[in-house]
Scaffold this motif. Sequence first.
Motif, PDB file in Angstrom:
ATOM      1  N   TYR A  75       0.825  -1.214   0.000  1.00  0.00           N
ATOM      2  CA  TYR A  75       0.000   0.000   0.000  1.00  0.00           C
ATOM      3  C   TYR A  75       0.860   1.266   0.000  1.00  0.00           C
ATOM      4  N   CYS A  76       2.145   1.129   0.305  1.00  0.00           N
ATOM      5  CA  CYS A  76       2.963   2.302   0.647  1.00  0.00           C
ATOM      6  C   CYS A  76       3.828   2.791  -0.516  1.00  0.00           C
ATOM      7  N   GLN A 113      10.891  10.309  12.045  1.00  0.00           N
ATOM      8  CA  GLN A 113      10.348   9.145  11.326  1.00  0.00           C
ATOM      9  C   GLN A 113      11.124   8.878  10.039  1.00  0.00           C
ATOM     10  N   LYS A 166       3.615   0.929  13.903  1.00  0.00           N
ATOM     11  CA  LYS A 166       2.234   0.525  13.605  1.00  0.00           C
ATOM     12  C   LYS A 166       2.177  -0.955  13.247  1.00  0.00           C
ATOM     13  N   GLU A 168      -0.381  -2.091  11.672  1.00  0.00           N
ATOM     14  CA  GLU A 168      -1.131  -1.974  10.398  1.00  0.00           C
ATOM     15  C   GLU A 168      -2.371  -2.861  10.386  1.00  0.00           C
ATOM     16  N   ILE A 206      -4.344   0.629   9.750  1.00  0.00           N
ATOM     17  CA  ILE A 206      -4.944   1.305   8.595  1.00  0.00           C
ATOM     18  C   ILE A 206      -6.337   0.708   8.438  1.00  0.00           C
ATOM     19  N   PRO A 236      -6.978   6.179   7.379  1.00  0.00           N
ATOM     20  CA  PRO A 236      -7.656   5.511   6.264  1.00  0.00           C
ATOM     21  C   PRO A 236      -6.671   5.114   5.159  1.00  0.00           C
ATOM     22  N   PHE A 237      -6.946   4.008   4.502  1.00  0.00           N
ATOM     23  CA  PHE A 237      -6.148   3.600   3.338  1.00  0.00           C
ATOM     24  C   PHE A 237      -6.391   4.573   2.189  1.00  0.00           C
ATOM     25  N   ILE A 238      -5.293   5.051   1.618  1.00  0.00           N
ATOM     26  CA  ILE A 238      -5.372   5.916   0.424  1.00  0.00           C
ATOM     27  C   ILE A 238      -4.531   5.242  -0.666  1.00  0.00           C
ATOM     28  N   ALA A 277      -3.021  10.880   7.208  1.00  0.00           N
ATOM     29  CA  ALA A 277      -3.822  10.286   6.125  1.00  0.00           C
ATOM     30  C   ALA A 277      -5.262  10.797   6.193  1.00  0.00           C
ATOM     31  N   LEU A 312       4.256   8.659   1.038  1.00  0.00           N
ATOM     32  CA  LEU A 312       3.582   7.440   1.513  1.00  0.00           C
ATOM     33  C   LEU A 312       2.304   7.175   0.726  1.00  0.00           C
TER      34      LEU A 312
HETATM   35  N1  5AD Z   1      -2.645   4.720   2.949  1.00  0.00           N
HETATM   36  C1  5AD Z   1      -2.740   4.994   4.276  1.00  0.00           C
HETATM   37  N2  5AD Z   1      -1.715   4.918   5.139  1.00  0.00           N
HETATM   38  C2  5AD Z   1      -0.519   4.555   4.649  1.00  0.00           C
HETATM   39  N3  5AD Z   1       0.684   4.413   5.241  1.00  0.00           N
HETATM   40  C3  5AD Z   1       1.573   4.049   4.311  1.00  0.00           C
HETATM   41  N4  5AD Z   1       0.979   3.961   3.103  1.00  0.00           N
HETATM   42  C4  5AD Z   1      -0.328   4.278   3.286  1.00  0.00           C
HETATM   43  C5  5AD Z   1      -1.462   4.361   2.423  1.00  0.00           C
HETATM   44  N5  5AD Z   1      -1.364   4.102   1.114  1.00  0.00           N
HETATM   45  C6  5AD Z   1       0.888   4.598   6.672  1.00  0.00           C
HETATM   46  C7  5AD Z   1       1.253   3.304   7.372  1.00  0.00           C
HETATM   47  C8  5AD Z   1       2.626   3.566   7.918  1.00  0.00           C
HETATM   48  C9  5AD Z   1       2.661   5.069   8.026  1.00  0.00           C
HETATM   49  C10 5AD Z   1       4.034   5.657   8.047  1.00  0.00           C
HETATM   50  O1  5AD Z   1       1.965   5.491   6.885  1.00  0.00           O
HETATM   51  O2  5AD Z   1       0.357   3.069   8.426  1.00  0.00           O
HETATM   52  O3  5AD Z   1       2.852   2.967   9.170  1.00  0.00           O
END
Ligand code: 5AD
Length: 364
Positions: A75-76, A113, A166, A168, A206, A236-238, A277, A312
């Motif tokens: 996801y990152c 970080q 985290k 996650e 997330i 939230p997941f982005i 996020a 990220l």
């Molecule tokens: N969407 C949301 N959170 C994310 N992180 C990394 N990629 C994403 C994403 N696509 C968050 C993770 C990580 C933090 C540094 O950023 O939870 O631990």
Amino acid sequence: MRVVSRAECLINKLCGRGSLSKKELAYLLSRRISAGDERLLFRRADSLRGSHAGDGIIVRGIVEFSNICRNRCVYCGLNSGNVRLRRYCMTTEDILVCARTIYKSGIRSIVLQSGESASIRAEWLAEVIKRIKKLYPAAITISAGERSRSDYALWKKAGADRYLLKIETTCADLYRRLHPGMKLKTRLLCLRALKELGYQTGSGCITGLPGQTAESIAEDLLFFRRFGMGMISIGPFIPHPRTPLSACAPADTVSVLRAIALARLLNPCAHIPVTTALRRSSAREAYKALECGANVVMFSFTPAVFRRLYDLYPGRSKARFDAGRELDGLRAYAARTDRKLDFSRGDFNPLAQKSPVFKTGKFH
Ligand code: 5AD
């Protein structure tokens, strides 16, 4: 006679006992609860935040000192497969300049970080921590991923107060799919080591990840409680365009707010940030988080040249998000809502919060 909904019963039970079963928490995270019950949940979380964590909005300053990462989290945007991203590691001097800016803004809580990489040498970071501590007496939080116990010990000895790692997701199967080559078990062992070393330990998850269920988020929330987390960061997941999950739908922000509210009701004294996020996906929901359990806001003091590369997820690294301007916005919000900004260290007091971990020494 007023009919009391299942959700209202569960919210009352949660407030009375301080916990719920996984199934019950999952129900409160589901789409089945009404807007009225959701408001009730938020109100209760807000009131518990006021009575246990106080009315202050704790302000922290973050320096994202390196985007180098060996992991391939799907996801990152910093995943090592994203070869088009230019990688950086700030120098000690660059970091000290940021620490000074944070300190001069009155903030007494500094977060360092980075991605996870052996190129970030433990001795080097220990030296950075020592120098910051000497010049700018503030609390230091490190967030540099999974490292050896001896690295964690070295940083603690150098003066680090807190560590953010985290989880996650606590679902082993989902964890494996999201983090190729990594193990949930390793992360749990890291968290245990951090706690044993005396760090104020933070974690988070997330929400809205592809394949994630409400039960799985409920399990995350119960894990934070069992562990006695001092900080709980839920975002939230982005979807990021340069990741394998680029075509997936983003999380809906309301479910994040519910997870934050439940995290507060399960962990009355924890520090719960409005995650970046959440701020990036919806400014309105971000302030809303402060009204349903959250009590911390982190501002990035990373210089714009580097922040652009700390990519990220989309929107994260926009230089237009200037810490000074954002701080003014938050100050205006605090004035409107009768709250105040808290520039103190913002320590977590584990003794103020009952948690099974302190009795049994077990957390999972
Ligand atoms: N969407 C949301 N959170 C994310 N992180 C990394 N990629 C994403 C994403 N696509 C968050 C993770 C990580 C933090 C540094 O950023 O939870 O631990």
